[in-house]
Structure formats: C-alpha cells, structure tokens
Design an enzyme around this catalytic site. Sequence first.
Site, PDB file in Angstrom:
ATOM      1  N   GLY A 155       2.892   4.831  13.391  1.00 22.94           N
ATOM      2  CA  GLY A 155       2.509   3.262  13.306  1.00 22.94           C
ATOM      3  C   GLY A 155       2.835   2.746  15.224  1.00 22.94           C
ATOM      4  CE  LYS A 160      -2.446   3.003   1.953  1.00 23.68           C
ATOM      5  NZ  LYS A 160      -1.735   4.107   1.404  1.00 23.68           N
ATOM      6  CD  GLU A 172      10.966  12.386  11.609  1.00 25.57           C
ATOM      7  OE1 GLU A 172      10.029  11.815  12.092  1.00 25.57           O
ATOM      8  OE2 GLU A 172      12.112  12.463  11.100  1.00 25.57           O
ATOM      9  N   GLY A 177       7.582   5.441   8.145  1.00 24.63           N
ATOM     10  CA  GLY A 177       6.502   6.658   8.427  1.00 24.63           C
ATOM     11  C   GLY A 177       6.370   7.131   9.932  1.00 24.63           C
ATOM     12  CB  SER A 178       4.109   9.959  11.299  1.00 24.88           C
ATOM     13  OG  SER A 178       3.046   9.403  11.536  1.00 24.88           O
ATOM     14  CD  GLU A 186      12.653   3.992   8.736  1.00 24.18           C
ATOM     15  OE1 GLU A 186      12.225   4.826   9.373  1.00 24.18           O
ATOM     16  OE2 GLU A 186      12.696   4.725   7.977  1.00 24.18           O
ATOM     17  CB  CYS A 196      13.212   7.767   8.047  1.00 22.73           C
ATOM     18  SG  CYS A 196      12.173   7.873   6.797  1.00 22.73           S
TER      19      CYS A 196
HETATM   20  P1  ADP Z   1       3.254  10.880   7.159  1.00 24.16           P
HETATM   21  O1  ADP Z   1       2.991  11.606   7.775  1.00 24.16           O
HETATM   22  O2  ADP Z   1       4.829  11.398   6.657  1.00 24.16           O
HETATM   23  O3  ADP Z   1       2.652  11.584   5.482  1.00 24.16           O
HETATM   24  P2  ADP Z   1       2.443   8.591   7.975  1.00 24.16           P
HETATM   25  O4  ADP Z   1       2.860   7.490   8.149  1.00 24.16           O
HETATM   26  O5  ADP Z   1       0.754  10.138   7.680  1.00 24.16           O
HETATM   27  O6  ADP Z   1       3.188   9.448   6.843  1.00 24.16           O
HETATM   28  O7  ADP Z   1       2.258   7.837   5.697  1.00 24.16           O
HETATM   29  C1  ADP Z   1       2.980   6.501   6.103  1.00 24.16           C
HETATM   30  C2  ADP Z   1       2.028   5.253   5.107  1.00 24.16           C
HETATM   31  O8  ADP Z   1       0.928   5.025   6.281  1.00 24.16           O
HETATM   32  C3  ADP Z   1       1.009   6.416   3.807  1.00 24.16           C
HETATM   33  O9  ADP Z   1       1.723   4.740   2.883  1.00 24.16           O
HETATM   34  C4  ADP Z   1      -0.286   6.387   4.662  1.00 24.16           C
HETATM   35  O10 ADP Z   1      -1.254   5.947   3.782  1.00 24.16           O
HETATM   36  C5  ADP Z   1      -0.153   5.206   5.798  1.00 24.16           C
HETATM   37  N1  ADP Z   1      -0.907   5.445   6.629  1.00 24.16           N
HETATM   38  C6  ADP Z   1      -1.055   6.422   6.925  1.00 24.16           C
HETATM   39  N2  ADP Z   1      -2.520   6.657   7.786  1.00 24.16           N
HETATM   40  C7  ADP Z   1      -2.421   5.020   8.214  1.00 24.16           C
HETATM   41  C8  ADP Z   1      -3.694   3.818   9.207  1.00 24.16           C
HETATM   42  N3  ADP Z   1      -4.913   4.665   9.897  1.00 24.16           N
HETATM   43  N4  ADP Z   1      -3.273   2.636   9.009  1.00 24.16           N
HETATM   44  C9  ADP Z   1      -2.615   2.377   7.861  1.00 24.16           C
HETATM   45  N5  ADP Z   1      -2.064   2.799   6.992  1.00 24.16           N
HETATM   46  C10 ADP Z   1      -1.571   4.088   7.617  1.00 24.16           C
END
Ligand code: ADP
Length: 484
Positions: free
Chosen positions: A238, A180, A386, A233-234, A255, A289
């Site tokens: 996470g 995804k 960050e 991601g964030s 990560e 990151c």
């Molecule tokens: P950023 O804040 O840097 O945009 P995110 O952590 O929000 O990073 O997003 C990283 C990935 O996680 C993306 O592919 C996003 O679609 C996905 N994502 C965001 N929210 C969720 C969630 N609740 N469950 C699973 N995946 C998510």
Amino acid sequence: MTLRPMNIDPTHLFIAGAWGPSLGGDVLPLLNPSDGSTLCHIAKGSAADIDAAVRAAQAALDGEWGRLPAFERGRILARIGAEVLEHIDHLTDLESMDVGKPLTQARNDVIALARYMEFYAGAADKIHGETIPFQDGYTVYTLREPHGVTGHIVPWNYPMQIIGRSVGAALAMGNACVLKPAEEACLSALAFAEICSRAGLPAGALNVVTGLGAEAGAALTAHRGVQHMSFTGSVGVGKVIQSTSAQNVVPVTLELGGKSPQLVFEDADLDAALPFLVNAGLQNAGQTCSASSRILVQRGVYDDVVARMGAAYRALKVGPAAADLNVGPLISNRQKGIVESYIAKGADLRMVAQAKIASDAPAGGAYVAATLFADVPPTHVLAQEEIFGPVQVIIPFEDEEEAIRIANGTEFGLVASVWSLSGARQMRLAKRLRAGQVFLNNYGAAGGVELPFGGVGLSGHGREKGFEALYGFSTLKTVAALHG
Ligand code: ADP
C-alpha cells in the site's frame, strides 16, 4: 485446462473485450491451496500488456462506454449481477478451489458479488451534482464525473467481493477499469470478465491483466494513463502504491487490513456474542482484512469467555476447501510459514486451545491449526501485528477506559465491536473507538454491501462500499455561468 462452463483459457488476458495471451507469451503456475498441486497456468502480464489495457480503457471512455447514460450503465450492472447468480455453482467451485475457501464461505462471496452489482446498478443514476446559490447574474452547478481510467489491484483473500465493491462502484460512475488480480488467486476475476462481456459491457470498460505484483501491478500503478488507483492488500505494498501514485498525482483508495478488536463487557449477552467472537476471527482462515483478531474481555466474565471460546476452538474442523469444514487451508505454504512463525512467537503466552487438522487433509496443503491465546499483554507482538491467519488473542480489561485504551492501542483502525446491553456505553464507545466501522452487539453486519467501509491509520484511507464509494470513484466539477 479450460474453465467450464465458460470456456475461458486462464492463460489469456481480457483486453478490449477480447481474450488473448500476454504479449510476451509467458505464464505462471497457479497452485491449489488444499493440496499444493498446480491447478492451471495463468498469463504473466507485463508492462506492455498493462499499457494495452490502459489504452483499451481510454478508448472505451472515448467511445460507446463513455457516452452511455447512467441508467444504461445501471442496466448492464444489473445484468452482470443476474449472470453471476446464474453461474453461482460454477463460481463457488472456482473461488473455493482457487482460494482454498470452504464451499459455504465461497458461495457467500458469490452472493456478495451479485449484491454489489445489484446495489451499484440501482445507484448508477442516483448520484448527481447540485446547484449553488451565488451572486446575482450567475448560475452555478456541479457535475459528478468519472475519474477516467481506474486501476484496481486486488488481493487473493476475497477476490470476488473486492472486485464487486471496487469495479462495481467504478463502472457505476462511468470509469473504465484495469483490474490486476493477485497471482495467487485470479480465476474468479477471469470468470467475472467473461460474465461482464456476456452481459453486454462494452469492450474496454473492464480489462483484466493477470501477472506478478512487482511487474504487472507496479506497471499499472506507474502508468500515466491511470487517473485513480484502488488497492486492497498489505501495508507494505500500500505504501509503495501511494508513493508511486503520488508521482502522477493520482488519488488512491487503500484498504490495508487491521487488528480489529471486539470488546466484551460484563453486561453482554454472551450467548449472542460467542459465535461472532470466534467466527469473526476465523472466517476465511483468518485471512480477512476485517478479521477480529483481538478479543478484549472485562474481568467479571473473563474466565467464562475464555472457557467458551476454548471449547469452540476444540470443536473446529480444519481441512480441504471441498470438504466445507470450519477452516480451510491458507492461501499458500509461504503464508502458512508466516502464520506458524507468529504462533511460535506466542510460546511465552497461555495457549488455551488449538483446533484439529483433519487426518485426511493432503500433506501438500497449507493447513494451520487455529490457535487461541489468552492473558495476552496488549503490547505483545501477537496483539499488535496483523497475522492474517487463524489466530486470536484474548486480553483482559478492568473498566471502560482501559478497554478503549487497549482497543485504540495499535497502529490500525478498521473495525471494532462492542458487546454490552448498556445503550449509553454503546454510544460512548461508538464515538471513542478509532475505526472506520463500529458494530454494536454484532460484528460485520453480514458483509454490508450498503455500508461504507475503510480504515484509519495503517488500515488505509478512502471509503468503499455503499454510496460513499461512488463519491470516491468520481470527481466534482463546478460550472459557473455569468449570464447577467
Ligand atoms: P499479500 O501480502 O497479502 O500477498 P500483497 O499486498 O502482496 O498482499 O498483494 C496484494 C496485491 O498487490 C496483489 O494483486 C499483488 O500482485 C499486488 N502487488 C504486490 N506487489 C505490488 C507492487 N509492488 N506494485 C503493485 N502491486 C503489487
């Protein structure tokens, strides 16, 4: 829009080896970070699409893919790597346009994607179990087996590199993947799926579902058919992924970024250090990151380093991805707003320099002037959180103990680097710095496909890259035979 030369329709998903629209038929706009225009539309995958993708992955494991010997998986990965390099110009343009990355940086990402495929191609048949001496009459051995269906949630900052390291290792171990990508940047994931298909990856071994994190991402994490989740991601998302995966008792690799320091001592080779000090913070406009957002400098060379970094910032050029300058736009105007609000929080700090945004940069683009602060207290919000943008802070220190205290004084622990010509100091600090990777007189080791990578604390857990990732993407079975 069709993605040429591969003829991919970006409103299609890739499931069970075939392209098609999402079951609900919904689409989302994909924006161009360099000017804010709509690049194209992508499919808005739903829980039903995720379910179809997980079923396709399971069918692949039960079918041809699951039966392939390890060396055959390696051969397919090698072909994928070769196809990636064959399409390097197209993939560079795609990633640059989609992420807003200067062309040279995007090209490096394509090369890294190919390198991951090459590395994991060679590694696929070199991971094996052991025989274990046991009681008389027994033969005991271990088998390294794939988890099964693996879920991969990828962010928008380095889609190709992160797909390479996570999907590459998972496929090498014989898992079947559901990927995804981020809703902000997913064209290279689609191109990668087409490349895999052309390279002969059996149907269902890789499935790509685009869509929103809260919908498609959440459905993937919660799906009972997924046996391992990897997420980059964030921190906030996470935590959600770890707690959702806990409901299914599924292992996760997280990560989640960092606040990575470079420590510059008085005996450092400053000429060698300077490009790393700046570039490690500004690569991909700081949306990295492992970005080095804190520069810790010993008093004796402090003014010199501040002056040199300030001059480097004043020489930077910020502008559209296609112009291939030092710093491109951020991914979105939302991200620009977040970064600018951090810069505003530095109003009480000493601003050393700010880069110039090119006068012809389109008004709708998400440009932020790279900003350098000095004399920053280690507890200041800009030295703790960050920012994920082109902002660095310089912090003075007196001696080694203080440097270690400041370096380890955040909740993150991804990467750290030490600039010093003293071998004893290098060894001491390599042990005492709280991070998943420590670099001595360099930063990042040019990406290091072969080098295990991951964090401690809020930076996450689990290791990707190198051989270590193959252990993470497999499970160990012990077989004990009593034969007398
Ligand atoms: P950023 O804040 O840097 O945009 P995110 O952590 O929000 O990073 O997003 C990283 C990935 O996680 C993306 O592919 C996003 O679609 C996905 N994502 C965001 N929210 C969720 C969630 N609740 N469950 C699973 N995946 C998510």
